[in-house]
Enzyme design. Structure first.
Site, PDB file in Angstrom:
ATOM      1  N   ILE A 125       0.840  -1.194   0.000  1.00  0.00           N
ATOM      2  CA  ILE A 125       0.000   0.000   0.000  1.00  0.00           C
ATOM      3  C   ILE A 125       0.876   1.245   0.000  1.00  0.00           C
ATOM      4  O   ILE A 125       1.798   1.361   0.814  1.00  0.00           O
ATOM      5  CB  ILE A 125      -0.902   0.013   1.255  1.00  0.00           C
ATOM      6  CG1 ILE A 125      -1.685  -1.300   1.357  1.00  0.00           C
ATOM      7  CG2 ILE A 125      -1.829   1.220   1.251  1.00  0.00           C
ATOM      8  CD1 ILE A 125      -2.245  -1.583   2.733  1.00  0.00           C
ATOM      9  N   CYS A 126       0.575   2.176  -0.885  1.00  0.00           N
ATOM     10  CA  CYS A 126       1.272   3.460  -0.922  1.00  0.00           C
ATOM     11  C   CYS A 126       0.441   4.455  -0.115  1.00  0.00           C
ATOM     12  O   CYS A 126      -0.566   4.974  -0.595  1.00  0.00           O
ATOM     13  CB  CYS A 126       1.451   3.938  -2.357  1.00  0.00           C
ATOM     14  SG  CYS A 126       2.389   5.465  -2.466  1.00  0.00           S
TER      15      CYS A 126
END
EC number: 2.3.2.23
Length: 197
Positions: A85-86
């Protein structure tokens, strides 16, 4: 020591007062290996999807952020095919926004918000980001299809299993108290999977 006591408090809070649409629990007996589940938000392509996540608590927690990744595949510009996840709260400064005052519930809520409001300007998946920016109908269609395929299969299987195990309406066994209990449980399961019905 600070890590263990803080984790106990956080797990208790997550068990007794979880954020809406979010659950989190220990995997096995290890306090630093957690699992979470986020329900897809209403009016998003992830609606009615159940997304599972892995939450690994590092040794230096809360001075380092938890390591979180999606176990359920999701079509999203800020989440890659490995589930990474960014999100700024998952990184230390100066590039990130993690602070020891944040907690697991806050981070999971931030991920839930990211699902509802993708950030195409900071993508992990450039092609999905481009689609989100320039062909939103195609993005929404693909995201819904992925949700249907990956995030709803298990709950459909659970529903079908429950329905297969119920007797027919005219079956005399329905009058058995055990069967009545199962029938009332089915109503609860249907409400869980289809709260708007």
């Amino acid at each position: 020591m600070q890590r263990a006591s803080r984790l106990k408090r956080e797990l208790h809070m997550l068990a007794t007062e979880p954020p809406p649409g979010i659950t989190c629990w220990q995997d096995k007996d290890q306090m630093d290996d957690l699992r979470a589940q986020i329900l897809g938000g209403a009016n998003t392509p992830y609606e009615k999807g159940v997304f599972k996540l892995e939450v690994i608590i590092p040794e230096r927690y809360p001075f380092e952020p938890p390591q979180i990744r999606f176990l359920t595949p999701i079509y999203h510009p800020n989440i890659d095919s490995a589930g990474r996840i960014c999100l700024d709260v998952l990184k230390l400064p100066p590039k990130g926004a993690w602070r020891p005052s944040l907690n697991i519930a806050t981070v999971l809520t931030s991920i839930q918000l990211l699902m509802s409001e993708p950030n195409p300007d900071d993508p992990l998946m450039a092609d999905i980001s481009s689609e989100f920016k320039y062909n939103k109908p195609a993005f929404l269609k693909n995201a819904r299809q992925w949700t249907e395929k990956h995030a709803r299969q298990k709950q459909k299987a659970d529903e079908e299993e429950m329905l297969d195990n119920l007797p027919e309406a005219g079956d005399s066994r329905v009058h058995n108290s055990t069967q009545k209990r199962k029938a009332s449980q089915l109503v609860g399961i249907e409400k869980k999977f289809h709260p708007d019905v």
